[in-house]
Write a protein that holds these residues in place. Sequence first.
Motif, short mmCIF file in Angstrom:
data_model
loop_
_atom_site.label_atom_id
_atom_site.label_comp_id
_atom_site.label_asym_id
_atom_site.label_seq_id
_atom_site.Cartn_x
_atom_site.Cartn_y
_atom_site.Cartn_z
N GLU A 199 0.84 -1.19 0.00
CA GLU A 199 0.00 0.00 0.00
C GLU A 199 0.88 1.24 0.00
OE1 GLU A 199 -3.07 0.00 2.97
OE2 GLU A 199 -3.23 -2.18 2.93
N ASN A 200 0.73 2.06 -1.03
CA ASN A 200 1.56 3.26 -1.15
C ASN A 200 1.32 4.25 0.00
OD1 ASN A 200 2.90 2.54 -3.52
ND2 ASN A 200 1.20 3.24 -4.80
N GLU A 201 0.11 4.27 0.55
CA GLU A 201 -0.17 5.18 1.66
C GLU A 201 0.71 4.87 2.87
OE1 GLU A 201 -2.07 7.94 1.96
OE2 GLU A 201 -2.30 7.76 -0.21
N LYS A 202 0.98 3.59 3.09
CA LYS A 202 1.83 3.22 4.22
C LYS A 202 3.29 3.59 3.95
CE LYS A 202 -1.10 -0.47 5.98
NZ LYS A 202 -1.25 -1.90 6.33
N ARG A 203 3.70 3.54 2.70
CA ARG A 203 5.07 3.92 2.36
C ARG A 203 5.30 5.40 2.63
NH1 ARG A 203 7.34 2.08 -3.26
NH2 ARG A 203 9.21 2.73 -2.14
N LYS A 204 4.27 6.22 2.47
CA LYS A 204 4.42 7.66 2.68
C LYS A 204 4.82 8.00 4.10
CE LYS A 204 1.12 9.03 -0.92
NZ LYS A 204 -0.18 9.67 -1.20
N ASN A 205 4.48 7.12 5.05
CA ASN A 205 4.82 7.39 6.45
C ASN A 205 6.33 7.52 6.67
OD1 ASN A 205 2.15 7.34 7.24
ND2 ASN A 205 2.16 5.20 7.80
N PHE A 206 7.10 6.87 5.82
CA PHE A 206 8.55 6.90 5.99
C PHE A 206 9.16 8.18 5.40
CE2 PHE A 206 7.45 2.44 6.20
CZ PHE A 206 8.15 2.03 7.32
N TYR A 207 8.35 8.97 4.71
CA TYR A 207 8.87 10.19 4.09
C TYR A 207 8.11 11.42 4.58
CZ TYR A 207 10.85 6.59 1.16
OH TYR A 207 11.53 5.47 0.74
N ASP A 208 7.39 11.25 5.69
CA ASP A 208 6.66 12.35 6.30
C ASP A 208 7.65 13.34 6.90
OD1 ASP A 208 5.28 13.80 8.56
OD2 ASP A 208 3.56 12.78 7.69
N ILE A 209 7.60 14.57 6.45
CA ILE A 209 8.59 15.57 6.90
C ILE A 209 8.54 15.77 8.41
CG2 ILE A 209 9.23 18.00 6.74
CD1 ILE A 209 8.32 17.99 3.86
N ASP A 210 7.33 15.79 8.99
CA ASP A 210 7.22 16.02 10.43
C ASP A 210 7.89 14.90 11.22
OD1 ASP A 210 5.84 18.38 10.02
OD2 ASP A 210 3.89 17.37 10.00
N LYS A 211 7.72 13.65 10.74
CA LYS A 211 8.33 12.52 11.45
C LYS A 211 9.84 12.51 11.28
CE LYS A 211 4.33 9.46 11.42
NZ LYS A 211 3.77 8.17 10.97
N ILE A 212 10.31 12.90 10.09
CA ILE A 212 11.75 12.92 9.84
C ILE A 212 12.43 13.95 10.73
CG2 ILE A 212 13.52 13.45 8.10
CD1 ILE A 212 11.65 12.28 6.01
N LYS A 213 11.76 15.10 10.94
CA LYS A 213 12.35 16.14 11.77
C LYS A 213 12.22 15.85 13.26
CE LYS A 213 11.78 19.95 8.49
NZ LYS A 213 11.14 21.27 8.26
N ASP A 214 11.33 14.97 13.61
CA ASP A 214 11.11 14.65 15.02
C ASP A 214 12.38 14.07 15.63
OD1 ASP A 214 8.37 14.01 16.84
OD2 ASP A 214 10.18 12.92 17.39
N SER A 215 12.58 14.33 16.93
CA SER A 215 13.78 13.82 17.60
C SER A 215 13.77 12.30 17.68
CB SER A 215 13.87 14.41 19.01
OG SER A 215 12.70 14.07 19.75
N ASN A 216 12.59 11.71 17.68
CA ASN A 216 12.49 10.25 17.68
C ASN A 216 12.44 9.78 16.23
OD1 ASN A 216 12.09 7.57 18.12
ND2 ASN A 216 10.31 7.83 19.45
N LYS A 217 13.60 9.49 15.65
CA LYS A 217 13.72 9.28 14.21
C LYS A 217 13.03 8.01 13.71
CE LYS A 217 16.39 12.86 13.38
NZ LYS A 217 15.99 13.96 12.50
N ASN A 218 12.82 7.04 14.58
CA ASN A 218 12.28 5.77 14.09
C ASN A 218 10.79 5.64 14.37
OD1 ASN A 218 12.41 5.47 16.82
ND2 ASN A 218 13.18 3.38 16.79
N GLU A 219 10.08 6.77 14.44
CA GLU A 219 8.66 6.74 14.74
C GLU A 219 7.88 5.97 13.67
OE1 GLU A 219 6.08 7.16 17.59
OE2 GLU A 219 8.04 8.12 17.72
N ALA A 220 8.25 6.17 12.41
CA ALA A 220 7.52 5.52 11.32
C ALA A 220 7.68 4.02 11.37
CB ALA A 220 8.00 6.06 9.97
#
Length: 293
Positions: free
Chosen positions: A125-146
């Motif tokens: 599912e492409n929607e689930k793949r997008k979670n790994f490229y979410d800008i807010d998650k990438i900038k978050d201090s907890n890098k492995n949230e996705a």
Amino acid sequence: MKEFLRLDNKLNLELKIKPLSPLCIKLSKEEKEGEESKSSTYSTILVTEQGETKANNTGELELDTRKGEIYIPGSTLKGLFRDRFTTMYKDNSFVKNLFGYTEGNSEDEKARKSRIFLQDAFFFENEKRKNFYDIDKIKDSNKNEAIKEFVNSRSITPIDHFSSKAVAPLKFEYTTEDFRTEIFLNNMSDFKELQGIYFIIRDSINGEIRIGNSKTRGFGQIEFEVSDLRYSVFHGKEENFKKFEQFFEIDEEKSTKIADKYLEKVMKLKTEYKKVDIKDPNEFIKALFSEVK
């Protein structure tokens, strides 16, 4: 290398990979050395950005700091397919012709390029793949949230069969998500290669296909489903495909045409023929196997 100066036909097969049991992403083994806790890890399904595994002050292993997208390497899948083809077909030259080879270590060395290519498998599912490229998650201090969203963990303490004593604890990180891969196959001679792929799909439905680590502990059982199958018919090579035309429809968008003639006619398998039922095979599968010697 003359065989690569021409392209008589081209197959593009998209497969859905459905886990029937958890897929082991990482196995961690804790080892005690004096007062310190040390872990050794084995990755079988990878992520696009690697981190490191840490142990907390109680000696228990924590989820590591990986933060990339989860994927199954294409090399893992190609190795699986080659092993199955080698088991199914005793004709070693056929397998080598399909998967390629390098022989010798001198000026007499011979080589042949593979005609089959398997892509890395990512989430279906492409929607689930997008979670790994979410800008807010990438900038978050907890890098492995996705990655935490799609990964679970389980700990077990195996028992030694000889001493009946507990051995070093194991911690598994695993996922149960569906994946998608693509197979590209050039210059099929008599559809024997496609028959072999369908044999592997059949074996997966029968529960015979496993990938990754800890297969003996119940991990890694998968089933393949046909999501899409496209066959490119090139000008002057239409005759070999005529017996299958009824099961396909033209993909005009992907085809190449000059005036009223197709240079490359891309045929896609009709939806009603995609499902593989080993007890009641559809007409396309019957036609495929009746034509392959």
